[in-house]
Design a protein around this motif. Structure first.
Motif, PDB file in Angstrom:
ATOM      1  N   PRO A  60       0.226   8.119  -3.406  1.00 48.36           N
ATOM      2  CA  PRO A  60       1.018   8.687  -4.228  1.00 48.36           C
ATOM      3  C   PRO A  60       1.673   9.648  -2.650  1.00 48.36           C
ATOM      4  N   ALA A  61       2.366  10.698  -3.494  1.00 41.62           N
ATOM      5  CA  ALA A  61       3.096  11.295  -2.053  1.00 41.62           C
ATOM      6  C   ALA A  61       2.697  12.564  -1.144  1.00 41.62           C
ATOM      7  N   GLY A  62       2.777  12.110   0.540  1.00 39.93           N
ATOM      8  CA  GLY A  62       1.947  12.858   1.340  1.00 39.93           C
ATOM      9  C   GLY A  62       1.054  11.405   1.515  1.00 39.93           C
ATOM     10  N   VAL A  63       0.700  10.440   1.390  1.00 35.28           N
ATOM     11  CA  VAL A  63      -0.462  10.082   1.877  1.00 35.28           C
ATOM     12  C   VAL A  63       0.783   8.674   2.491  1.00 35.28           C
ATOM     13  N   GLY A  64       0.592   8.734   3.932  1.00 36.47           N
ATOM     14  CA  GLY A  64       1.146   7.048   4.610  1.00 36.47           C
ATOM     15  C   GLY A  64      -0.082   6.540   5.057  1.00 36.47           C
ATOM     16  N   ILE A  65       0.728   5.713   5.171  1.00 42.01           N
ATOM     17  CA  ILE A  65      -0.629   3.773   5.144  1.00 42.01           C
ATOM     18  C   ILE A  65       0.029   3.093   7.280  1.00 42.01           C
ATOM     19  N   GLU A  66      -0.866   3.648   7.723  1.00 42.40           N
ATOM     20  CA  GLU A  66      -0.599   2.741   8.666  1.00 42.40           C
ATOM     21  C   GLU A  66      -0.983   1.372   8.712  1.00 42.40           C
TER      22      GLU A  66
ATOM     23  N   VAL B 248      -5.296  -4.379  -3.475  1.00 45.70           N
ATOM     24  CA  VAL B 248      -4.494  -3.015  -2.327  1.00 45.70           C
ATOM     25  C   VAL B 248      -4.313  -1.805  -3.082  1.00 45.70           C
ATOM     26  N   PRO B 249      -3.333  -2.115  -4.009  1.00 45.71           N
ATOM     27  CA  PRO B 249      -3.260  -0.480  -5.025  1.00 45.71           C
ATOM     28  C   PRO B 249      -4.555  -0.375  -5.044  1.00 45.71           C
ATOM     29  N   ALA B 250      -5.432  -0.788  -5.459  1.00 46.89           N
ATOM     30  CA  ALA B 250      -6.621  -0.272  -6.297  1.00 46.89           C
ATOM     31  C   ALA B 250      -7.071   0.788  -5.288  1.00 46.89           C
ATOM     32  N   ALA B 251      -7.614   0.104  -3.925  1.00 43.98           N
ATOM     33  CA  ALA B 251      -8.206   0.475  -3.212  1.00 43.98           C
ATOM     34  C   ALA B 251      -7.170   1.766  -2.162  1.00 43.98           C
ATOM     35  N   VAL B 252      -6.216   1.552  -2.265  1.00 47.10           N
ATOM     36  CA  VAL B 252      -5.907   2.430  -1.720  1.00 47.10           C
ATOM     37  C   VAL B 252      -5.928   4.292  -2.909  1.00 47.10           C
ATOM     38  N   ALA B 253      -5.917   3.556  -4.075  1.00 42.67           N
ATOM     39  CA  ALA B 253      -6.424   4.989  -5.033  1.00 42.67           C
ATOM     40  C   ALA B 253      -8.021   5.581  -4.746  1.00 42.67           C
TER      41      ALA B 253
ATOM     42  N   ALA C 251       0.777  -1.422  -0.136  1.00 40.95           N
ATOM     43  CA  ALA C 251      -0.063  -0.450  -0.238  1.00 40.95           C
ATOM     44  C   ALA C 251       0.741   1.525   0.108  1.00 40.95           C
ATOM     45  N   ARG C 252       1.685   1.070   0.337  1.00 38.35           N
ATOM     46  CA  ARG C 252       2.862   2.615   0.748  1.00 38.35           C
ATOM     47  C   ARG C 252       3.191   3.038  -0.327  1.00 38.35           C
TER      48      ARG C 252
ATOM     49  N   SER D 192     -14.428   4.211   4.252  1.00 33.99           N
ATOM     50  CA  SER D 192     -13.910   3.638   4.458  1.00 33.99           C
ATOM     51  C   SER D 192     -14.294   2.801   2.598  1.00 33.99           C
ATOM     52  N   THR D 193     -13.465   2.080   2.752  1.00 35.16           N
ATOM     53  CA  THR D 193     -12.841   1.323   1.413  1.00 35.16           C
ATOM     54  C   THR D 193     -12.808  -0.894   1.326  1.00 35.16           C
ATOM     55  N   GLY D 194     -13.157  -0.939   0.666  1.00 33.44           N
ATOM     56  CA  GLY D 194     -12.780  -2.323   0.461  1.00 33.44           C
ATOM     57  C   GLY D 194     -11.702  -2.824  -0.904  1.00 33.44           C
ATOM     58  N   ILE D 195     -11.176  -3.959  -0.293  1.00 31.93           N
ATOM     59  CA  ILE D 195      -9.663  -4.199  -1.329  1.00 31.93           C
ATOM     60  C   ILE D 195     -11.012  -4.778  -2.189  1.00 31.93           C
ATOM     61  N   ALA D 196     -12.229  -5.742  -1.820  1.00 33.63           N
ATOM     62  CA  ALA D 196     -13.318  -5.889  -3.017  1.00 33.63           C
ATOM     63  C   ALA D 196     -13.623  -5.317  -4.100  1.00 33.63           C
TER      64      ALA D 196
END
Length: 215
Positions: A27-33, A200-205, A22-23, A91-95
């Motif tokens: 994009p720049a400026g977005v942190g993932i925990e 996972v990348p789809a969910a991040v976007a 996910a990290r 909230s967003t689901g990966i599916a």
């Protein structure tokens, strides 16, 4: 902006893997925990474990300080606990995210390791409005936990199933369906002749877009 990736299974190594992916996708400026379910199964393979995972997500979020986060990603392919997460934050689901991205290409197939969740995947596709685009689910051979523990075997088994899906249904895109399959999804992308959707990348976007829209 900070996003919280919630792993609905209890495997902290899987959480770390998905957070790393996910990290890289953020994009720049977005942190993932990351946060890991405190009870349930280390791998979600059947409807009972999926239901327990939904409870685990709800319990985890109720016990967490969500104030620092602009959004939540529920990182299991059945999107367990997504409704509870939405009651707390965007909230967003990966599916959900993977199917939305795949549907932009046309008809899509899901390739995964968990035969007992095939019906749940079809239900998710219909619930998200993709019933017409959903070509079906193709499954790997062998025990899901055994495959997941062996990255090389997992990639090979997923590739066989994906090529079977392509031969039998001719989809325009293939989703590798599962949070713990994230690394394998990335590895398969250059090997297949249609877009390979990584959940996972789809969910991040999608989560970033929703956070901007809600903020």
């Amino acid at each position: 902006m900070r996003l919280l990736l919630v792993n609905p299974n209890t495997n902290a190594r899987t959480t770390a893997l998905m957070v790393e992916i996910a990290r890289r996708a953020a994009p720049a400026g977005v942190g993932i925990e990351g946060a890991t379910a405190r009870h349930g199964a280390p791998l979600i393979t059947d409807p009972a474990a999926l239901a327990t995972a939904a409870e685990a997500v709800r319990d985890l979020l109720q016990a967490s300080d969500l104030a620092p986060f602009a959004g939540i990603i529920v990182a299991a392919f059945g999107d367990p606990g997504l409704d509870a997460a939405r009651a707390a934050a965007p909230s967003t689901g990966i599916a959900e995210a993977a199917m939305a991205e795949a549907a932009h290409h046309g008809r899509f197939a899901v390739v995964t390791t968990t035969p007992l969740l095939a019906d749940a995947i079809a239900e998710r596709a219909a619930a998200y409005g993709h019933g017409g685009a959903f070509a079906g689910t193709w499954l790997t051979e062998g025990d899901a936990a055994t495959l997941t523990a062996d990255p090389a075997r997992l990639e090979a088994a997923l590739e066989v199933a994906a090529r079977r899906a392509l031969a039998e249904a001719g989809p325009d895109a293939v989703i590798i369906g599962g949070g713990p399959l994230a690394a394998a999804a990335a590895a398969l992308r250059p090997r297949l002749p249609v877009p390979v959707i990584e959940p996972v990348p789809a969910a991040v976007a999608l989560a970033v877009r929703r956070a901007h829209e809600s903020g």
